[in-house]
Write a protein that holds these residues in place. Structure first.
Motif, PDB file in Angstrom:
ATOM      1  N   SER A 155       3.233   4.222  -2.023  1.00  0.00           N
ATOM      2  CA  SER A 155       2.890   2.962  -1.364  1.00  0.00           C
ATOM      3  C   SER A 155       2.039   2.097  -2.278  1.00  0.00           C
ATOM      4  O   SER A 155       1.411   2.578  -3.221  1.00  0.00           O
ATOM      5  CB  SER A 155       2.140   3.229  -0.055  1.00  0.00           C
ATOM      6  OG  SER A 155       0.746   3.296  -0.288  1.00  0.00           O
TER       7      SER A 155
ATOM      8  N   SER B  75      -1.496   3.315  -2.470  1.00  0.00           N
ATOM      9  CA  SER B  75      -1.783   4.675  -2.929  1.00  0.00           C
ATOM     10  C   SER B  75      -2.729   4.613  -4.121  1.00  0.00           C
ATOM     11  O   SER B  75      -2.977   3.561  -4.698  1.00  0.00           O
ATOM     12  CB  SER B  75      -0.492   5.386  -3.325  1.00  0.00           C
ATOM     13  OG  SER B  75       0.112   4.734  -4.436  1.00  0.00           O
TER      14      SER B  75
ATOM     15  N   THR C  23       3.367  -1.880   2.735  1.00  0.00           N
ATOM     16  CA  THR C  23       2.927  -1.144   3.913  1.00  0.00           C
ATOM     17  C   THR C  23       2.919  -2.052   5.124  1.00  0.00           C
ATOM     18  O   THR C  23       3.031  -3.274   5.012  1.00  0.00           O
ATOM     19  CB  THR C  23       1.513  -0.579   3.692  1.00  0.00           C
ATOM     20  OG1 THR C  23       0.633  -1.657   3.367  1.00  0.00           O
ATOM     21  CG2 THR C  23       1.509   0.413   2.559  1.00  0.00           C
TER      22      THR C  23
ATOM     23  N   SER D  25      -0.379   1.795   6.494  1.00  0.00           N
ATOM     24  CA  SER D  25       0.313   3.054   6.244  1.00  0.00           C
ATOM     25  C   SER D  25       1.789   2.715   6.102  1.00  0.00           C
ATOM     26  O   SER D  25       2.196   1.577   6.255  1.00  0.00           O
ATOM     27  CB  SER D  25       0.088   4.038   7.395  1.00  0.00           C
ATOM     28  OG  SER D  25       0.691   3.563   8.567  1.00  0.00           O
ATOM     29  N   CYS D  26       2.597   3.718   5.778  1.00  0.00           N
ATOM     30  CA  CYS D  26       3.982   3.410   5.484  1.00  0.00           C
ATOM     31  C   CYS D  26       4.906   3.731   6.638  1.00  0.00           C
ATOM     32  O   CYS D  26       5.876   4.442   6.480  1.00  0.00           O
ATOM     33  CB  CYS D  26       4.448   4.130   4.240  1.00  0.00           C
ATOM     34  SG  CYS D  26       3.364   5.344   3.610  1.00  0.00           S
TER      35      CYS D  26
ATOM     36  N   TYR E 240       8.251   2.581   5.733  1.00  0.00           N
ATOM     37  CA  TYR E 240       8.763   3.021   4.434  1.00  0.00           C
ATOM     38  C   TYR E 240      10.224   3.457   4.483  1.00  0.00           C
ATOM     39  O   TYR E 240      10.987   3.226   3.567  1.00  0.00           O
ATOM     40  CB  TYR E 240       7.980   4.244   3.956  1.00  0.00           C
ATOM     41  CG  TYR E 240       6.785   3.928   3.114  1.00  0.00           C
ATOM     42  CD1 TYR E 240       6.286   2.639   3.021  1.00  0.00           C
ATOM     43  CD2 TYR E 240       6.148   4.928   2.404  1.00  0.00           C
ATOM     44  CE1 TYR E 240       5.178   2.368   2.256  1.00  0.00           C
ATOM     45  CE2 TYR E 240       5.043   4.666   1.643  1.00  0.00           C
ATOM     46  CZ  TYR E 240       4.563   3.381   1.563  1.00  0.00           C
ATOM     47  OH  TYR E 240       3.478   3.134   0.799  1.00  0.00           O
TER      48      TYR E 240
ATOM     49  N   ALA F 135       3.063  10.740  -0.491  1.00  0.00           N
ATOM     50  CA  ALA F 135       2.540  10.276   0.793  1.00  0.00           C
ATOM     51  C   ALA F 135       1.018  10.369   0.733  1.00  0.00           C
ATOM     52  O   ALA F 135       0.471  11.417   0.386  1.00  0.00           O
ATOM     53  CB  ALA F 135       3.075  11.128   1.937  1.00  0.00           C
TER      54      ALA F 135
ATOM     55  N   SER G   7      -6.076   6.697   2.284  1.00  0.00           N
ATOM     56  CA  SER G   7      -6.091   5.815   1.109  1.00  0.00           C
ATOM     57  C   SER G   7      -7.528   5.474   0.746  1.00  0.00           C
ATOM     58  O   SER G   7      -8.432   5.464   1.584  1.00  0.00           O
ATOM     59  CB  SER G   7      -5.289   4.543   1.376  1.00  0.00           C
ATOM     60  OG  SER G   7      -5.833   3.796   2.443  1.00  0.00           O
TER      61      SER G   7
ATOM     62  N   ASP H  91      -0.309   7.988   5.729  1.00  0.00           N
ATOM     63  CA  ASP H  91       1.135   7.799   5.852  1.00  0.00           C
ATOM     64  C   ASP H  91       1.711   8.806   6.852  1.00  0.00           C
ATOM     65  O   ASP H  91       1.172   9.911   6.998  1.00  0.00           O
ATOM     66  CB  ASP H  91       1.813   7.989   4.488  1.00  0.00           C
ATOM     67  CG  ASP H  91       1.481   6.875   3.512  1.00  0.00           C
ATOM     68  OD1 ASP H  91       1.048   5.814   3.962  1.00  0.00           O
ATOM     69  OD2 ASP H  91       1.671   7.082   2.293  1.00  0.00           O
TER      70      ASP H  91
END
Length: 476
Positions: A174, A177, A200, A205-206, A209, A230, A234, A241
């Motif tokens: 991401s 990240s 994101t 968060s993803c 994704y 993942a 973060s 994630d």
């Protein structure tokens, strides 16, 4: 012995003052001031030896002009606090002064590492704690191990023939990240252009994704996806994630799934909060830094791998002068050939000793307390005049000085607000009473970022921080 006893006295006085809230977090001086020398403290190296009395002065002043990262009002970094048992462990480790590459010279430490890594794998959820792992010099190196092992798993010939033996490999992570994934892609020869940074959603968060990954994989013909990272916590926002959803895609396309839990891995110790890492047991590898949320003295980072033998296969060079196969003991306990280093610091003892002193339950209470304090700060400023904040695990917020509160939204307000956090941070450092981080995030306005990972922090420390921000920001 007298010299050592005086050094111990210096250290214990420093520890005592670290927990004294009337002392400063730091006695700030600019680089040129320290380089020019401060009252008998000179950083320059001499040709002639100096007296032990001067060496003691140097020890005192090194601590005097440094930052008390264990101070309850230090909120600047993810790793903070000063655990006394962990400190004792680090002192013992330095006294032993040995190396982790063979059982031959570090028998007790090697066994401690093996047992602790197994316990960590059990907590992740891998059956019977099976798998492998090693302690490395920080989360960035642990993440790099994961990329190396993923590549070795899918294309072992790269170890001998280089990247020409593989198709064009791509990595996924991401945009929020840790930058170490990008660094690993550069250092290991993938190239940063072959690291796909994915946008994101609003929670950073993803959650969105999966569709994007599928589109990317379908669009780049001739590219071979080999690794997905993942993030579990973060660095800036503390976002997690959705590991289970990502694992579904990785299993479908046979892609290595790594979970970077350098920051958030400590939540696995808490029954209340480990749900944020649901699905971590499906990962092929996990980074977990006990020196962050768990308060182990720097540094203490583990890379954990679900499949045994990959670390050895990926990194082994069979150096005969160290790893002789005909030793009188079981040479599988010689861990050095699994590492990319030769010499390796003993990072395990302080962690093992803390675990012995706290127990798993003690670590759980430690984690829960830090999260409770973060929640207290969140609710304290959520509806407070002059503050705006997104909703994240790490408490990130803007402080809006009185002079800006009635200013209409627009470029002028944005430009002036952009300068607030750096100015207040600078004044905090000059005062030395507390420290908090601020975050320049792309084209967004600078904001404060506060993290509680020190269980010595109290609600009054958080109140003090808010009062300091408001005091220093009144005239901006």
């Amino acid at each position: 012995m007298q010299f050592l006893l005086e050094v111990v006295d210096i250290l214990t006085n420093y520890v005592r003052k670290t927990f004294d809230r009337s002392t400063k977090v730091l006695d700030f001086h600019h680089p040129h001031q320290l380089l020019e020398g401060m009252e008998g403290f000179n950083l320059e190296l001499c040709d002639q030896p100096e007296s032990l009395e001067q060496i003691l002065v140097d020890c005192r002043d090194t601590l005097k002009y440094g930052v008390r990262t264990g101070h309850p009002r230090f909120f600047n970094q993810l790793s903070s606090g000063l655990d006394i048992i962990g400190l004792a462990g680090e002192w013992l480790t330095s006294t032993a002064n040995t190396n982790m590459f063979t059982y031959e010279i570090a028998p007790v430490f090697v066994l401690m590492e093996q047992l602790t890594l197994k316990k960590m794998r059990e907590i992740i959820g891998w059956p019977n704690g099976e798998g492998d792992g090693i302690f490395s010099p920080g989360g960035a190196i642990s993440n790099m191990y994961s990329v190396m092992v993923a590549r070795y798993k899918h294309y072992p010939e790269v170890k001998i023939k280089g990247m020409a033996a593989a198709p064009r490999l791509v990595l996924f992570t991401s945009e929020h990240s840790h930058y170490s994934i990008k660094k690993a892609s550069a250092v290991l020869g993938f190239g940063t252009e072959n690291l796909i940074l994915l946008k994101t959603d609003e929670s950073d968060s993803c959650a969105c994704y999966l569709v994007k990954w599928f589109c990317c994989v379908s669009a780049v013909q001739g590219f071979m996806p080999v690794f997905v990272n993942a993030t579990a916590g973060s660095t800036v926002y503390g976002a997690f994630d959705p590991i289970n959803e990502i694992a579904d895609i990785c299993e479908k396309y046979n892609i290595w799934l790594h979970v970077d839990g350098a920051w958030g891995g400590g939540l696995l110790m808490s029954r209340k909060h480990r749900h944020k890492l649901n699905g971590v047991e499906r990962a092929n590898s996990v980074t977990w830094n006990p020196h962050k949320m768990m308060g182990v003295p720097l540094q203490c980072s583990a890379i954990l791998v679900r499949e045994k033998g990959l670390l050895q296969g990926c990194n082994s060079m069979c150096a005969g002068y160290l790893f002789q196969p005909d030793k009188q003991y079981d040479v599988t306990y010689d861990t050095g050939d699994k590492a990319i280093q030769c010499g390796r610091h003993v990072d395990i003892f302080k962690f093992w000793l803390m675990w012995k002193s706290k127990g798993t339950i003690g670590f759980e209470k430690h984690i829960d307390r830090c999260l409770e304090l973060s929640e207290y700060l969140y609710h304290k400023i959520k509806n407070r005049e002059g503050y705006e904040m997104p909703q994240h695990t790490n408490v990130c917020f803007w402080y809006i000085p009185p002079s800006l509160r009635l200013l209409p939204d627009g470029e002028e307000k944005r430009q002036r607000l952009h300068k607030v956090a750096p100015k207040i941070k600078a004044m905090m450092m000059e005062c030395g009473t507390t420290m908090v981080g601020y975050q320049p995030q792309g084209d967004k306005v600078n904001f404060f970022r506060m993290v509680v990972s020190n269980p010595a922090v109290t609600r009054s420390d958080i109140d003090f921080l808010i009062d300091e921000i408001e005091r220093l920001g009144q005239d901006l």
